[in-house]
Each structure stands twice: as C-alpha cells, then as structure tokens.
Write a protein that holds these residues in place. Structure first.
Motif, short mmCIF file in Angstrom:
data_model
loop_
_atom_site.label_atom_id
_atom_site.label_comp_id
_atom_site.label_asym_id
_atom_site.label_seq_id
_atom_site.Cartn_x
_atom_site.Cartn_y
_atom_site.Cartn_z
N LEU A 2 0.83 -1.19 0.00
CA LEU A 2 0.00 0.00 0.00
C LEU A 2 0.87 1.25 0.00
O LEU A 2 1.89 1.32 0.69
CB LEU A 2 -0.91 0.02 1.23
CG LEU A 2 -2.02 -1.01 1.27
CD1 LEU A 2 -2.76 -0.92 2.58
CD2 LEU A 2 -2.97 -0.83 0.11
N GLN A 3 0.44 2.23 -0.76
CA GLN A 3 1.16 3.50 -0.83
C GLN A 3 0.52 4.48 0.15
O GLN A 3 -0.69 4.53 0.29
CB GLN A 3 1.08 4.04 -2.24
CG GLN A 3 2.09 5.10 -2.54
CD GLN A 3 2.12 5.40 -4.03
OE1 GLN A 3 1.17 5.14 -4.74
NE2 GLN A 3 3.21 5.96 -4.48
N ALA A 4 1.35 5.25 0.86
CA ALA A 4 0.85 6.23 1.82
C ALA A 4 0.04 7.31 1.11
O ALA A 4 0.39 7.73 0.01
CB ALA A 4 2.00 6.86 2.58
N VAL A 5 -1.02 7.74 1.75
CA VAL A 5 -1.88 8.79 1.21
C VAL A 5 -1.41 10.12 1.77
O VAL A 5 -1.21 10.27 2.97
CB VAL A 5 -3.35 8.54 1.60
CG1 VAL A 5 -4.23 9.68 1.16
CG2 VAL A 5 -3.84 7.22 1.02
N ALA A 28 -2.16 11.14 5.74
CA ALA A 28 -1.56 12.39 6.16
C ALA A 28 -2.06 13.54 5.31
O ALA A 28 -2.43 13.36 4.15
CB ALA A 28 -0.04 12.29 6.06
N VAL A 29 -2.08 14.73 5.90
CA VAL A 29 -2.37 15.96 5.16
C VAL A 29 -1.09 16.79 5.15
O VAL A 29 -0.33 16.79 6.12
CB VAL A 29 -3.54 16.77 5.77
CG1 VAL A 29 -4.84 15.98 5.69
CG2 VAL A 29 -3.26 17.19 7.19
N LYS A 30 -0.85 17.47 4.04
CA LYS A 30 0.36 18.30 3.93
C LYS A 30 0.38 19.37 5.00
O LYS A 30 1.38 19.61 5.64
CB LYS A 30 0.45 18.97 2.55
CG LYS A 30 0.78 18.04 1.44
CD LYS A 30 0.90 18.81 0.14
CE LYS A 30 1.25 17.90 -1.01
NZ LYS A 30 1.42 18.64 -2.27
N THR A 49 -5.12 11.04 11.45
CA THR A 49 -4.53 11.62 10.25
C THR A 49 -3.38 12.53 10.68
O THR A 49 -3.56 13.43 11.48
CB THR A 49 -5.59 12.43 9.46
OG1 THR A 49 -6.68 11.55 9.14
CG2 THR A 49 -5.03 13.00 8.18
N ARG A 50 -2.21 12.29 10.11
CA ARG A 50 -1.00 13.04 10.48
C ARG A 50 -0.93 14.36 9.72
O ARG A 50 -1.27 14.42 8.55
CB ARG A 50 0.23 12.18 10.17
CG ARG A 50 1.54 12.75 10.64
CD ARG A 50 2.66 11.72 10.48
NE ARG A 50 2.80 11.26 9.12
CZ ARG A 50 3.65 11.76 8.22
NH1 ARG A 50 4.45 12.75 8.57
NH2 ARG A 50 3.72 11.27 7.02
#
Length: 69
Positions: A2-5, A28-30, A49-50
């Motif tokens: 799985l690729q990180a979102v 994660a959110v930028k 969510t990071r």
C-alpha cells in the motif's frame, strides 16, 4: 504494498459551502493552513490523520472562530 496517502487540503479552496469535514484514518495531510479560509466550516475531524508540516496553529484559529475541532 500500500502506498501512503498524502492529502493536500488546498484542493478544497473553492468549496465555500463546505460545513463539515471529517478525514478519519486518512494517512496524512500536507498542512492545515488552507482550512481557516473555508468560510462556512463549522465541524472538523482529522482523527488518525497526520499533519506533515506539524503546524496546528490553524486548528487553534478555527476553534477560536467557533469551529468544532
């Protein structure tokens, strides 16, 4: 594998009528910097969510404006 979102909340900039934003276990959110620019946001959840840039000041600003964070 799985690729990180990695979400870019700046993509929501044109959503002036957005009231409720919930990102649950969203990877994660930028940054949360774009969120205070959403004029009708009244509810925000980023559970699990990071925040990549680590800056939570926009969340405090939202809370000060009455947004449920």
């Amino acid at each position: 594998m799985l690729q990180a979102v990695l979400l870019d909340l700046a993509d929501l900039a044109g959503m002036a009528e957005l009231h409720d934003l919930r990102i649950i276990d969203g990877g994660a959110v930028k940054s949360t910097q774009p969120l205070p620019e959403l004029p009708n946001l009244s509810w925000l959840r980023l559970n699990g969510t990071r925040i990549v840039d680590g800056d939570t000041a926009p969340l405090a600003l939202l809370a000060g404006k009455g947004v449920r964070v």
